[in-house]
Design a protein around this motif. Structure first.
Motif, mmCIF file in Angstrom:
data_model
loop_
_atom_site.group_PDB
_atom_site.id
_atom_site.type_symbol
_atom_site.label_atom_id
_atom_site.label_comp_id
_atom_site.label_asym_id
_atom_site.label_seq_id
_atom_site.Cartn_x
_atom_site.Cartn_y
_atom_site.Cartn_z
ATOM 1 N N GLU A 191 -8.500 3.153 7.112
ATOM 2 C CA GLU A 191 -7.591 4.281 7.321
ATOM 3 C C GLU A 191 -6.374 4.183 6.399
ATOM 4 N N LEU A 192 -5.787 2.989 6.287
ATOM 5 C CA LEU A 192 -4.635 2.806 5.415
ATOM 6 C C LEU A 192 -4.991 3.052 3.955
ATOM 7 N N VAL A 193 -6.139 2.526 3.527
ATOM 8 C CA VAL A 193 -6.588 2.709 2.146
ATOM 9 C C VAL A 193 -6.829 4.181 1.852
ATOM 10 N N LEU A 194 -7.524 4.856 2.742
ATOM 11 C CA LEU A 194 -7.826 6.269 2.530
ATOM 12 C C LEU A 194 -6.548 7.104 2.470
ATOM 13 N N ASP A 195 -5.602 6.821 3.354
ATOM 14 C CA ASP A 195 -4.334 7.554 3.334
ATOM 15 C C ASP A 195 -3.562 7.306 2.031
ATOM 16 N N ALA A 196 -3.517 6.052 1.584
ATOM 17 C CA ALA A 196 -2.807 5.726 0.342
ATOM 18 C C ALA A 196 -3.480 6.380 -0.859
ATOM 19 N N TRP A 197 -4.797 6.331 -0.905
ATOM 20 C CA TRP A 197 -5.550 6.954 -2.000
ATOM 21 C C TRP A 197 -5.306 8.453 -2.025
ATOM 22 N N ARG A 198 -5.299 9.095 -0.844
ATOM 23 C CA ARG A 198 -5.084 10.545 -0.760
ATOM 24 C C ARG A 198 -3.718 10.948 -1.288
ATOM 25 N N MET A 199 -2.736 10.047 -1.225
ATOM 26 C CA MET A 199 -1.411 10.350 -1.753
ATOM 27 C C MET A 199 -1.421 10.459 -3.281
ATOM 28 N N ILE B 78 0.838 -1.190 0.000
ATOM 29 C CA ILE B 78 0.000 0.000 0.000
ATOM 30 C C ILE B 78 0.881 1.251 0.000
ATOM 31 N N GLY B 79 0.387 2.296 -0.641
ATOM 32 C CA GLY B 79 1.107 3.554 -0.644
ATOM 33 C C GLY B 79 1.289 4.058 0.782
ATOM 34 N N PHE B 80 2.518 4.488 1.070
ATOM 35 C CA PHE B 80 2.853 4.914 2.426
ATOM 36 C C PHE B 80 4.079 5.814 2.337
ATOM 37 N N PRO B 81 4.129 6.888 3.094
ATOM 38 C CA PRO B 81 5.276 7.795 3.003
ATOM 39 C C PRO B 81 6.606 7.073 3.281
ATOM 40 N N ARG B 82 7.499 7.151 2.330
ATOM 41 C CA ARG B 82 8.795 6.468 2.420
ATOM 42 C C ARG B 82 9.568 6.883 3.672
ATOM 43 N N GLU B 83 9.498 8.173 4.024
ATOM 44 C CA GLU B 83 10.270 8.666 5.174
ATOM 45 C C GLU B 83 9.713 8.159 6.513
ATOM 46 N N GLU B 84 8.512 7.620 6.521
ATOM 47 C CA GLU B 84 7.911 7.082 7.749
ATOM 48 C C GLU B 84 7.941 5.553 7.807
ATOM 49 N N ARG B 85 8.342 4.928 6.712
ATOM 50 C CA ARG B 85 8.260 3.464 6.584
ATOM 51 C C ARG B 85 9.087 2.734 7.646
ATOM 52 N N ASP B 86 10.358 3.088 7.803
ATOM 53 C CA ASP B 86 11.217 2.363 8.756
ATOM 54 C C ASP B 86 10.687 2.455 10.183
ATOM 55 N N ALA B 87 10.206 3.627 10.556
ATOM 56 C CA ALA B 87 9.666 3.806 11.905
ATOM 57 C C ALA B 87 8.414 2.958 12.116
ATOM 58 N N PRO C 221 12.781 -5.626 -2.716
ATOM 59 C CA PRO C 221 13.866 -4.676 -3.018
ATOM 60 C C PRO C 221 13.603 -3.748 -4.209
ATOM 61 N N SER C 222 12.988 -4.255 -5.259
ATOM 62 C CA SER C 222 12.736 -3.397 -6.426
ATOM 63 C C SER C 222 11.691 -2.321 -6.151
ATOM 64 N N ASP C 223 10.916 -2.474 -5.087
ATOM 65 C CA ASP C 223 9.897 -1.474 -4.732
ATOM 66 C C ASP C 223 10.349 -0.537 -3.610
ATOM 67 N N GLU C 224 11.565 -0.718 -3.105
ATOM 68 C CA GLU C 224 12.067 0.125 -2.016
ATOM 69 C C GLU C 224 12.075 1.610 -2.386
ATOM 70 N N ARG C 225 12.266 1.905 -3.651
ATOM 71 C CA ARG C 225 12.361 3.314 -4.075
ATOM 72 C C ARG C 225 11.004 4.015 -4.071
ATOM 73 N N TYR C 226 9.934 3.255 -4.006
ATOM 74 C CA TYR C 226 8.588 3.831 -4.020
ATOM 75 C C TYR C 226 8.097 4.143 -2.614
ATOM 76 N N GLN C 227 7.062 4.931 -2.537
ATOM 77 C CA GLN C 227 6.392 5.197 -1.258
ATOM 78 C C GLN C 227 5.448 4.027 -1.024
ATOM 79 N N TRP C 228 5.964 3.003 -0.362
ATOM 80 C CA TRP C 228 5.267 1.723 -0.303
ATOM 81 C C TRP C 228 5.619 0.999 0.973
ATOM 82 N N ILE C 229 4.649 0.291 1.537
ATOM 83 C CA ILE C 229 4.865 -0.581 2.689
ATOM 84 C C ILE C 229 3.964 -1.787 2.498
#
Length: 120
Positions: free
Chosen positions: A92-100, A47-56, A70-78
């Protein structure tokens, strides 16, 4: 555990969103941008997710979230284990990803029309 029917219900009615089948994977898009992809075994989804928040997020909830391939690491994805979330968290996850993926005006109009607070 949420399933494909729950995912379809969560995406239903989202402006500009549509479902496609690509190489045996069910994906949900806005235009050509994929914001949700269900694994072929339907046990997880990406699902789309801010890359800078993924590790946390993965560190905080490793039972729910895990790294993209690994090939999707460059995307905003989790990736998410579907047996670890409930329907409310799915929505909530779907709505946040769609809003991106949609223009802010489209998201604002949809949220206003459904009387929802803007998540995240």
């Amino acid at each position: 555990m949420v399933d494909l029917a729950d995912i379809r219900a969560a995406t239903e009615g989202l402006p500009r969103s549509y479902e496609v089948l690509v190489r045996d994977r069910i994906k949900f898009r806005v235009g050509q941008i994929v914001y949700l992809a269900v694994a072929p075994d339907e046990l997880s989804m990406g699902i789309g997710f801010p890359r800078e928040e993924r590790d946390a997020m993965i560190a905080a909830q490793p039972d729910k979230f895990f790294r993209p391939i690994p090939s999707d690491e460059r995307y905003q994805w989790i990736r998410v284990h579907l047996d670890a979330i409930d329907v409310d968290e799915l929505r909530e996850l779907v709505l946040d990803a769609w809003r991106m993926c949609v223009p802010k005006k489209v998201a604002a109009a949809y949220l206003a029309s459904t009387d929802q607070d803007a998540p995240g």
